[in-house]
Each structure stands twice: as C-alpha cells, then as structure tokens.
Design a protein around this motif. Sequence first.
Motif, PDB file in Angstrom:
ATOM      1  N   VAL A 136       0.840  -1.212   0.000  1.00 48.44           N
ATOM      2  CA  VAL A 136       0.000   0.000   0.000  1.00 48.44           C
ATOM      3  C   VAL A 136       0.868   1.252   0.000  1.00 48.44           C
ATOM      4  O   VAL A 136       0.625   2.211  -0.751  1.00 48.44           O
ATOM      5  CB  VAL A 136      -0.950  -0.021   1.222  1.00 48.44           C
ATOM      6  N   ILE A 137       1.929   1.248   0.826  1.00 45.97           N
ATOM      7  CA  ILE A 137       2.821   2.417   0.896  1.00 45.97           C
ATOM      8  C   ILE A 137       3.444   2.700  -0.465  1.00 45.97           C
ATOM      9  O   ILE A 137       3.433   3.832  -0.972  1.00 45.97           O
ATOM     10  CB  ILE A 137       3.920   2.180   1.954  1.00 45.97           C
ATOM     11  N   TRP A 138       3.977   1.650  -1.092  1.00 45.25           N
ATOM     12  CA  TRP A 138       4.668   1.854  -2.369  1.00 45.25           C
ATOM     13  C   TRP A 138       3.700   2.108  -3.523  1.00 45.25           C
ATOM     14  O   TRP A 138       4.088   2.694  -4.539  1.00 45.25           O
ATOM     15  CB  TRP A 138       5.568   0.669  -2.665  1.00 45.25           C
ATOM     16  N   SER A 139       2.464   1.687  -3.395  1.00 43.12           N
ATOM     17  CA  SER A 139       1.467   2.042  -4.421  1.00 43.12           C
ATOM     18  C   SER A 139       1.249   3.546  -4.442  1.00 43.12           C
ATOM     19  O   SER A 139       1.093   4.152  -5.515  1.00 43.12           O
ATOM     20  CB  SER A 139       0.154   1.318  -4.139  1.00 43.12           C
ATOM     21  N   PHE A 140       1.259   4.170  -3.263  1.00 43.05           N
ATOM     22  CA  PHE A 140       1.140   5.633  -3.203  1.00 43.05           C
ATOM     23  C   PHE A 140       2.427   6.294  -3.716  1.00 43.05           C
ATOM     24  O   PHE A 140       2.371   7.325  -4.382  1.00 43.05           O
ATOM     25  CB  PHE A 140       0.851   6.074  -1.760  1.00 43.05           C
ATOM     26  N   ILE A 141       3.564   5.705  -3.374  1.00 43.82           N
ATOM     27  CA  ILE A 141       4.839   6.292  -3.830  1.00 43.82           C
ATOM     28  C   ILE A 141       4.936   6.275  -5.349  1.00 43.82           C
ATOM     29  O   ILE A 141       5.433   7.213  -5.972  1.00 43.82           O
ATOM     30  CB  ILE A 141       6.021   5.524  -3.201  1.00 43.82           C
ATOM     31  N   VAL A 172       7.051  -2.523 -14.939  1.00 47.61           N
ATOM     32  CA  VAL A 172       6.378  -2.959 -13.717  1.00 47.61           C
ATOM     33  C   VAL A 172       7.215  -3.949 -12.909  1.00 47.61           C
ATOM     34  O   VAL A 172       7.296  -3.850 -11.671  1.00 47.61           O
ATOM     35  CB  VAL A 172       4.986  -3.551 -14.057  1.00 47.61           C
ATOM     36  N   LEU A 173       7.877  -4.879 -13.580  1.00 47.60           N
ATOM     37  CA  LEU A 173       8.639  -5.883 -12.837  1.00 47.60           C
ATOM     38  C   LEU A 173       9.842  -5.247 -12.121  1.00 47.60           C
ATOM     39  O   LEU A 173      10.156  -5.616 -10.976  1.00 47.60           O
ATOM     40  CB  LEU A 173       9.112  -6.987 -13.782  1.00 47.60           C
ATOM     41  N   TYR A 174      10.481  -4.287 -12.766  1.00 47.96           N
ATOM     42  CA  TYR A 174      11.621  -3.615 -12.136  1.00 47.96           C
ATOM     43  C   TYR A 174      11.155  -2.726 -10.976  1.00 47.96           C
ATOM     44  O   TYR A 174      11.851  -2.604  -9.961  1.00 47.96           O
ATOM     45  CB  TYR A 174      12.382  -2.795 -13.173  1.00 47.96           C
ATOM     46  N   ALA A 175       9.989  -2.086 -11.159  1.00 45.47           N
ATOM     47  CA  ALA A 175       9.432  -1.283 -10.062  1.00 45.47           C
ATOM     48  C   ALA A 175       9.118  -2.170  -8.855  1.00 45.47           C
ATOM     49  O   ALA A 175       9.367  -1.786  -7.702  1.00 45.47           O
ATOM     50  CB  ALA A 175       8.178  -0.557 -10.534  1.00 45.47           C
ATOM     51  N   LEU A 176       8.599  -3.355  -9.115  1.00 47.65           N
ATOM     52  CA  LEU A 176       8.325  -4.285  -8.019  1.00 47.65           C
ATOM     53  C   LEU A 176       9.620  -4.775  -7.374  1.00 47.65           C
ATOM     54  O   LEU A 176       9.687  -4.952  -6.151  1.00 47.65           O
ATOM     55  CB  LEU A 176       7.518  -5.482  -8.540  1.00 47.65           C
ATOM     56  N   PHE A 177      10.636  -4.967  -8.194  1.00 49.54           N
ATOM     57  CA  PHE A 177      11.909  -5.441  -7.630  1.00 49.54           C
ATOM     58  C   PHE A 177      12.511  -4.395  -6.684  1.00 49.54           C
ATOM     59  O   PHE A 177      13.135  -4.751  -5.684  1.00 49.54           O
ATOM     60  CB  PHE A 177      12.896  -5.774  -8.740  1.00 49.54           C
ATOM     61  N   VAL A 178      12.336  -3.119  -7.004  1.00 53.00           N
ATOM     62  CA  VAL A 178      12.811  -2.063  -6.090  1.00 53.00           C
ATOM     63  C   VAL A 178      12.139  -2.215  -4.725  1.00 53.00           C
ATOM     64  O   VAL A 178      12.783  -2.127  -3.673  1.00 53.00           O
ATOM     65  CB  VAL A 178      12.537  -0.670  -6.697  1.00 53.00           C
ATOM     66  N   VAL A 179      10.843  -2.461  -4.735  1.00 51.42           N
ATOM     67  CA  VAL A 179      10.102  -2.631  -3.482  1.00 51.42           C
ATOM     68  C   VAL A 179      10.580  -3.889  -2.749  1.00 51.42           C
ATOM     69  O   VAL A 179      10.774  -3.876  -1.524  1.00 51.42           O
ATOM     70  CB  VAL A 179       8.584  -2.714  -3.760  1.00 51.42           C
ATOM     71  N   ILE A 180      10.764  -4.960  -3.491  1.00 50.90           N
ATOM     72  CA  ILE A 180      11.228  -6.213  -2.885  1.00 50.90           C
ATOM     73  C   ILE A 180      12.606  -6.013  -2.246  1.00 50.90           C
ATOM     74  O   ILE A 180      12.867  -6.470  -1.122  1.00 50.90           O
ATOM     75  CB  ILE A 180      11.279  -7.330  -3.952  1.00 50.90           C
ATOM     76  N   THR A 181      13.479  -5.307  -2.949  1.00 47.95           N
ATOM     77  CA  THR A 181      14.816  -5.041  -2.402  1.00 47.95           C
ATOM     78  C   THR A 181      14.728  -4.170  -1.157  1.00 47.95           C
ATOM     79  O   THR A 181      15.401  -4.432  -0.152  1.00 47.95           O
ATOM     80  CB  THR A 181      15.680  -4.350  -3.476  1.00 47.95           C
ATOM     81  N   ILE A 248       3.243  -8.653  -4.722  1.00 47.19           N
ATOM     82  CA  ILE A 248       2.866  -8.472  -6.128  1.00 47.19           C
ATOM     83  C   ILE A 248       1.353  -8.421  -6.272  1.00 47.19           C
ATOM     84  O   ILE A 248       0.809  -7.602  -7.023  1.00 47.19           O
ATOM     85  CB  ILE A 248       3.472  -9.612  -6.979  1.00 47.19           C
ATOM     86  N   TRP A 249       0.665  -9.244  -5.511  1.00 52.20           N
ATOM     87  CA  TRP A 249      -0.780  -9.264  -5.616  1.00 52.20           C
ATOM     88  C   TRP A 249      -1.395  -7.954  -5.128  1.00 52.20           C
ATOM     89  O   TRP A 249      -2.355  -7.438  -5.715  1.00 52.20           O
ATOM     90  CB  TRP A 249      -1.358 -10.437  -4.831  1.00 52.20           C
ATOM     91  N   ILE A 250      -0.848  -7.418  -4.058  1.00 50.12           N
ATOM     92  CA  ILE A 250      -1.362  -6.162  -3.514  1.00 50.12           C
ATOM     93  C   ILE A 250      -1.137  -5.010  -4.492  1.00 50.12           C
ATOM     94  O   ILE A 250      -2.010  -4.161  -4.693  1.00 50.12           O
ATOM     95  CB  ILE A 250      -0.677  -5.845  -2.170  1.00 50.12           C
ATOM     96  N   MET A 251       0.015  -4.972  -5.156  1.00 51.98           N
ATOM     97  CA  MET A 251       0.387  -3.810  -5.964  1.00 51.98           C
ATOM     98  C   MET A 251      -0.108  -3.895  -7.401  1.00 51.98           C
ATOM     99  O   MET A 251      -0.471  -2.875  -7.993  1.00 51.98           O
ATOM    100  CB  MET A 251       1.907  -3.631  -5.950  1.00 51.98           C
TER     101      MET A 251
END
Length: 308
Positions: A136-141, A172-181, A248-251
Amino acid sequence: MQTSSQPIERMIVRRPRIRWGHLATIVGFLLPGALIYIGLVLLPVAQAVYYSFFRWNGLGPLTNFTGLANYTRALSDRVFLLSLGHNLQLIVLSLAIQIPLALGLALLIRGLTRGRAIFRTIFFMPFVLSEIVTGVIWSFIYRPDGGLVETLFSSIAPGFAKTALLADPKTVLYALFVVITWKFFGYHMILYIAGLQNIPTEVEEAAQIDGCSRLQALRYITIPLLSSTIRLTIYLSVLGSLQFFDLIWIMTTGGPVNASDTMATYLYKFGFQRFQLGYGSAIAVIMFLICFGFSIAYQTFAMRRDFE
C-alpha cells in the motif's frame, strides 16, 4: 591358567539394553511435531497431487479423471511460462543486486565506530512491515499523479513526463523489484552482520600487517570466512523469489497484461478465482517440485560443507 571356555565367552556379544524410559521420552517429544508436520505439510502435498489428476472446480465429487492433462496444459501455456520467467528474473536481480547491496552495507556498518545500532534498526525496519502495508505504501509512492517518485523526478527535471511505473509492462517488474529489495535487503544484511561478528578481527589485522591491502583482506580473508552465510542468503533469496505472491498481488495483481505475474499469482487466479482447483493443484505441484528440487540440489552440492 586359561580355560577352554574363555574364548567362547569373548565371542558372545551382549546386546545393549533398550532403555525404554529414554525411548519413551524421545518419542514423546517428537510425536507432536511429527503429527503437526504430517497434518499440515505432507497430507496437503499428497492431497494436491491427487487433485491435480482431475478436472475439478472444488465442488462435488472428483469424477473427471484427466491424468497428466493439467500438467501438459500448464507446461504449454504461454502465460504460465511467462510467469516462471518472471520468477527467474527476480532470482537473477536478487542475486546480482540485492545480495551484494546487503553485503556491502553490512561491511560498511561493521566499520563504523558509532551509530551501528541506529543504522541496523533503520535498514532492518522495512522487513518488520507486512507485505500488505509495504504494498500500500509503495502504491502511493509510485502514483503517477502526485506520488513521491513523480514529484521527485519533476523537481529534478521540470519537463519530466508522468510515467505510471506499475501500469507499464516494460517497467512494472523492475518497479516491483525495487520494493522487494527495499523490504528484504535489511534481513540479509542482518545475517551478514551476524556472520561478520564471528570472524576474528585479529585474522584480518594480521593479513594487513603482512602487507595485504584492505581490499585484498576482504577478498582473501573476510569473504571466504563469510562463505557459509553467503550460501545461506543465496538459498533463502532463491526460494523466496520462487514463491513471491503477497506484495505483487497487492500492488499489481499480476498485471498489466500478465507482465508481473509469478507462478504464485498465476496459481491463485486459476485455482481460486476461476475455480479450476484441479489445474491449480497441478501448478502447486510444479512449484513444489521446482522448490524441492532446487533445495535438494543446492544443499547437496553447495551447502554440504556447512553441515560437515
């Protein structure tokens, strides 16, 4: 004088007495854990294997036996293979970026004379957050209109075009990887710090006295002595990358156009949203075999020396 019966007596091997009390204690401690493991792990796996041979929507009896058709369908489905590819991309990115980043920060923090606890806490804090809160936090970011990323880039480059990173299949996959990292590198960093604390500083100091530079001491002393921790973090990172779901499911729920689908989100879509539980069970079995096969191979060839 030696009698003739003595050699015969030496040949008699007495069996050790069975200590029934000791044996009952061992069984008493092991039995609850074994029952829980069988009930929550082995039986569901066996049940999923059984369901995977049927075409079943989760309602009614299992009557439509299809054999290996669900497995054939999965391995020939472009979206599933794409999802598997995304898992492999996350593994490569994690091993190439996340693990070295965590190791580098652990080495930097180790070299600090003050503020170690503060930096450890700051870097470890994202790991404490749940995947839902993080998503949720990173969806706003990442919001293209007023999000932190868009505001930051707009202030640096006034002509910056608004980009929806989570809505573009290329990013999208790289943006998600930033969050995962962001979320998981602190966990690996803590493991490295614990491993570094077990390395005697005298060894590195002796190497430097003998003429080694700090880089050579790191290359030939610190990294080899930290190798068991590095192997452990690689193992955890690969298994985690194969099972990504919550964040991933949330975002993105696997979108757009399946560009961020992983095996777990693919399984959820078919198994629970489309009520194809037989097919979903086949996906679950494939995931299990991949994870189990990697785990056995890695522990046999890479981590065997750590258990000796």
